[in-house]
Design a protein around this motif. Structure first.
Motif, PDB file in Angstrom:
ATOM      1  N   THR A 262       0.838  -1.177   0.000  1.00  0.00           N
ATOM      2  CA  THR A 262       0.000   0.000   0.000  1.00  0.00           C
ATOM      3  C   THR A 262       0.878   1.234   0.000  1.00  0.00           C
ATOM      4  O   THR A 262       1.747   1.367   0.845  1.00  0.00           O
ATOM      5  N   ARG A 263       0.684   2.114  -0.936  1.00  0.00           N
ATOM      6  CA  ARG A 263       1.439   3.358  -0.988  1.00  0.00           C
ATOM      7  C   ARG A 263       0.733   4.369  -0.111  1.00  0.00           C
ATOM      8  O   ARG A 263      -0.420   4.683  -0.307  1.00  0.00           O
ATOM      9  N   LEU A 264       1.457   4.892   0.896  1.00  0.00           N
ATOM     10  CA  LEU A 264       0.886   5.885   1.799  1.00  0.00           C
ATOM     11  C   LEU A 264       1.072   7.300   1.284  1.00  0.00           C
ATOM     12  O   LEU A 264       0.253   8.168   1.518  1.00  0.00           O
ATOM     13  N   PHE A 265       2.177   7.539   0.613  1.00  0.00           N
ATOM     14  CA  PHE A 265       2.408   8.866   0.066  1.00  0.00           C
ATOM     15  C   PHE A 265       3.475   8.789  -0.998  1.00  0.00           C
ATOM     16  O   PHE A 265       4.242   7.840  -1.077  1.00  0.00           O
ATOM     17  N   GLN A 266       3.520   9.813  -1.843  1.00  0.00           N
ATOM     18  CA  GLN A 266       4.543   9.938  -2.860  1.00  0.00           C
ATOM     19  C   GLN A 266       4.855  11.411  -2.996  1.00  0.00           C
ATOM     20  O   GLN A 266       3.947  12.233  -3.080  1.00  0.00           O
ATOM     21  N   VAL A 267       6.136  11.723  -2.994  1.00  0.00           N
ATOM     22  CA  VAL A 267       6.566  13.110  -3.157  1.00  0.00           C
ATOM     23  C   VAL A 267       7.346  13.167  -4.462  1.00  0.00           C
ATOM     24  O   VAL A 267       8.515  12.807  -4.501  1.00  0.00           O
ATOM     25  N   PRO A 268       6.686  13.548  -5.549  1.00  0.00           N
ATOM     26  CA  PRO A 268       7.398  13.610  -6.828  1.00  0.00           C
ATOM     27  C   PRO A 268       8.359  14.796  -6.856  1.00  0.00           C
ATOM     28  O   PRO A 268       8.086  15.841  -6.274  1.00  0.00           O
ATOM     29  N   ALA A 269       9.476  14.595  -7.494  1.00  0.00           N
ATOM     30  CA  ALA A 269      10.448  15.680  -7.645  1.00  0.00           C
ATOM     31  C   ALA A 269      10.010  16.569  -8.799  1.00  0.00           C
ATOM     32  O   ALA A 269       9.705  16.076  -9.882  1.00  0.00           O
TER      33      ALA A 269
ATOM     34  N   ALA B 162       2.745  14.688  11.313  1.00  0.00           N
ATOM     35  CA  ALA B 162       1.486  14.674  12.057  1.00  0.00           C
ATOM     36  C   ALA B 162       0.845  13.327  11.781  1.00  0.00           C
ATOM     37  O   ALA B 162       0.808  12.857  10.641  1.00  0.00           O
ATOM     38  N   TYR B 163       0.368  12.681  12.829  1.00  0.00           N
ATOM     39  CA  TYR B 163      -0.312  11.387  12.711  1.00  0.00           C
ATOM     40  C   TYR B 163      -1.773  11.633  13.049  1.00  0.00           C
ATOM     41  O   TYR B 163      -2.116  11.999  14.177  1.00  0.00           O
ATOM     42  N   LEU B 164      -2.636  11.452  12.056  1.00  0.00           N
ATOM     43  CA  LEU B 164      -4.029  11.884  12.156  1.00  0.00           C
ATOM     44  C   LEU B 164      -4.989  10.711  12.281  1.00  0.00           C
ATOM     45  O   LEU B 164      -4.873   9.722  11.568  1.00  0.00           O
ATOM     46  N   ARG B 165      -5.916  10.865  13.183  1.00  0.00           N
ATOM     47  CA  ARG B 165      -6.985   9.866  13.327  1.00  0.00           C
ATOM     48  C   ARG B 165      -7.970  10.088  12.187  1.00  0.00           C
ATOM     49  O   ARG B 165      -8.339  11.214  11.895  1.00  0.00           O
ATOM     50  N   THR B 166      -8.392   9.005  11.578  1.00  0.00           N
ATOM     51  CA  THR B 166      -9.390   9.115  10.504  1.00  0.00           C
ATOM     52  C   THR B 166     -10.745   8.735  11.085  1.00  0.00           C
ATOM     53  O   THR B 166     -10.843   7.880  11.957  1.00  0.00           O
ATOM     54  N   GLN B 167     -11.769   9.374  10.585  1.00  0.00           N
ATOM     55  CA  GLN B 167     -13.122   9.138  11.100  1.00  0.00           C
ATOM     56  C   GLN B 167     -13.792   8.036  10.323  1.00  0.00           C
ATOM     57  O   GLN B 167     -13.662   7.841   9.198  1.00  0.00           O
TER      58      GLN B 167
ATOM     59  N   GLU C  41      13.386  35.997  -0.657  1.00  0.00           N
ATOM     60  CA  GLU C  41      14.570  36.653  -0.102  1.00  0.00           C
ATOM     61  C   GLU C  41      14.434  36.752   1.410  1.00  0.00           C
ATOM     62  O   GLU C  41      13.377  37.083   1.947  1.00  0.00           O
ATOM     63  N   GLY C  42      15.497  36.412   2.116  1.00  0.00           N
ATOM     64  CA  GLY C  42      15.507  36.472   3.568  1.00  0.00           C
ATOM     65  C   GLY C  42      15.022  35.201   4.245  1.00  0.00           C
ATOM     66  O   GLY C  42      15.099  35.067   5.461  1.00  0.00           O
ATOM     67  N   MET C  43      14.513  34.236   3.463  1.00  0.00           N
ATOM     68  CA  MET C  43      14.054  32.973   4.051  1.00  0.00           C
ATOM     69  C   MET C  43      15.267  32.184   4.528  1.00  0.00           C
ATOM     70  O   MET C  43      16.259  32.082   3.802  1.00  0.00           O
ATOM     71  N   PRO C  44      15.223  31.632   5.746  1.00  0.00           N
ATOM     72  CA  PRO C  44      16.346  30.819   6.215  1.00  0.00           C
ATOM     73  C   PRO C  44      16.573  29.634   5.277  1.00  0.00           C
ATOM     74  O   PRO C  44      15.625  29.040   4.771  1.00  0.00           O
ATOM     75  N   GLU C  45      17.837  29.312   5.024  1.00  0.00           N
ATOM     76  CA  GLU C  45      18.177  28.237   4.089  1.00  0.00           C
ATOM     77  C   GLU C  45      17.537  26.917   4.495  1.00  0.00           C
ATOM     78  O   GLU C  45      17.076  26.153   3.661  1.00  0.00           O
ATOM     79  N   ASP C  46      17.478  26.631   5.810  1.00  0.00           N
ATOM     80  CA  ASP C  46      16.893  25.376   6.281  1.00  0.00           C
ATOM     81  C   ASP C  46      15.427  25.248   5.901  1.00  0.00           C
ATOM     82  O   ASP C  46      14.932  24.150   5.693  1.00  0.00           O
ATOM     83  N   ALA C  47      14.713  26.350   5.816  1.00  0.00           N
ATOM     84  CA  ALA C  47      13.289  26.297   5.505  1.00  0.00           C
ATOM     85  C   ALA C  47      13.058  25.733   4.107  1.00  0.00           C
ATOM     86  O   ALA C  47      12.036  25.121   3.840  1.00  0.00           O
ATOM     87  N   ALA C  48      13.998  25.931   3.199  1.00  0.00           N
ATOM     88  CA  ALA C  48      13.867  25.439   1.838  1.00  0.00           C
ATOM     89  C   ALA C  48      14.062  23.935   1.778  1.00  0.00           C
ATOM     90  O   ALA C  48      13.697  23.304   0.797  1.00  0.00           O
ATOM     91  N   ARG C  49      14.627  23.321   2.802  1.00  0.00           N
ATOM     92  CA  ARG C  49      14.880  21.883   2.828  1.00  0.00           C
ATOM     93  C   ARG C  49      14.053  21.199   3.910  1.00  0.00           C
ATOM     94  O   ARG C  49      14.486  20.238   4.504  1.00  0.00           O
ATOM     95  N   SER C  50      12.873  21.702   4.163  1.00  0.00           N
ATOM     96  CA  SER C  50      11.996  21.133   5.182  1.00  0.00           C
ATOM     97  C   SER C  50      10.657  20.770   4.555  1.00  0.00           C
ATOM     98  O   SER C  50      10.201  21.418   3.626  1.00  0.00           O
ATOM     99  N   ILE C  51      10.044  19.723   5.089  1.00  0.00           N
ATOM    100  CA  ILE C  51       8.743  19.284   4.582  1.00  0.00           C
ATOM    101  C   ILE C  51       7.908  18.797   5.763  1.00  0.00           C
ATOM    102  O   ILE C  51       8.448  18.281   6.738  1.00  0.00           O
ATOM    103  N   ASP C  52       6.599  18.997   5.670  1.00  0.00           N
ATOM    104  CA  ASP C  52       5.656  18.491   6.672  1.00  0.00           C
ATOM    105  C   ASP C  52       4.898  17.327   6.048  1.00  0.00           C
ATOM    106  O   ASP C  52       4.394  17.442   4.926  1.00  0.00           O
ATOM    107  N   TYR C  53       4.824  16.219   6.789  1.00  0.00           N
ATOM    108  CA  TYR C  53       4.081  15.043   6.350  1.00  0.00           C
ATOM    109  C   TYR C  53       2.870  14.847   7.242  1.00  0.00           C
ATOM    110  O   TYR C  53       2.925  15.106   8.439  1.00  0.00           O
ATOM    111  N   ARG C  54       1.794  14.343   6.653  1.00  0.00           N
ATOM    112  CA  ARG C  54       0.589  13.973   7.395  1.00  0.00           C
ATOM    113  C   ARG C  54       0.286  12.516   7.058  1.00  0.00           C
ATOM    114  O   ARG C  54       0.069  12.189   5.891  1.00  0.00           O
ATOM    115  N   PHE C  55       0.302  11.671   8.091  1.00  0.00           N
ATOM    116  CA  PHE C  55       0.044  10.245   7.920  1.00  0.00           C
ATOM    117  C   PHE C  55      -1.153   9.843   8.760  1.00  0.00           C
ATOM    118  O   PHE C  55      -1.418  10.449   9.801  1.00  0.00           O
ATOM    119  N   PRO C  56      -1.845   8.769   8.370  1.00  0.00           N
ATOM    120  CA  PRO C  56      -2.886   8.243   9.260  1.00  0.00           C
ATOM    121  C   PRO C  56      -2.219   7.706  10.529  1.00  0.00           C
ATOM    122  O   PRO C  56      -1.088   7.206  10.495  1.00  0.00           O
TER     123      PRO C  56
END
Length: 140
Positions: free
Chosen positions: A1-8, A135-140, A19-34
């Motif tokens: 079962t594929r839970l997610f895919q992040v295409p490049a 984030a680990y989310l409860r599904t209804q 401009e002015g964004m911290p370099e680390d912010a460009a290499r960060s991602i938020d995931y949401r999983f069940p």
């Protein structure tokens, strides 16, 4: 079962950080999983990447997962040698350590307080550091 895919995205589609964004912010991602993801015992991942004009010796990734300040998972993968001008697929299937029910509930109750750092090395030298929050989310 594929839970997610992040295409490049294609190189021309990559947004430029504001401009002015911290370099680390460009290499960060938020995931949401069940929330059920926390009970899984084994997962697989696939990473596709391209190599430029120069060879890539000893390609390695170390990934650490934390809930708040507690290390909960740690992985160390070695791809080895990558030839120049190649596209590569890196597949890994690995066991997940058991997380007790109390910890799972805390992780569900506190979205994005579970984080990871992925460190990429070439020839023993750090070349990239990515960060993620989960984030680990409860599904209804």
């Amino acid at each position: 079962t594929r839970l997610f895919q992040v295409p490049a995205p294609a190189a021309e589609d990559l947004p430029q950080p504001p401009e002015g964004m911290p370099e680390d912010a460009a290499r960060s991602i938020d995931y949401r999983f069940p929330a059920a993801f926390l009970a899984m015992r084994r997962i697989g991942t696939t990473l596709e990447f391209s190599v430029g004009r120069r060879e890539v010796p000893e390609f390695r990734m170390i990934e650490r997962h934390y809930f708040r300040d507690r290390l909960i998972r740690s992985y160390d993968f070695t791809f080895g040698f990558c030839i120049p001008n190649s596209t590569n697929t890196w597949e890994a299937v690995y066991e997940l350590p058991a997380l007790d029910g109390g910890l799972q509930e805390e992780m569900i109750a506190h979205p994005f307080e579970t984080r990871s750092d992925s460190f990429y090395f070439v020839g023993g030298e750090l070349v990239m550091h990515n960060k993620a929050s989960y984030a680990y989310l409860r599904t209804q």
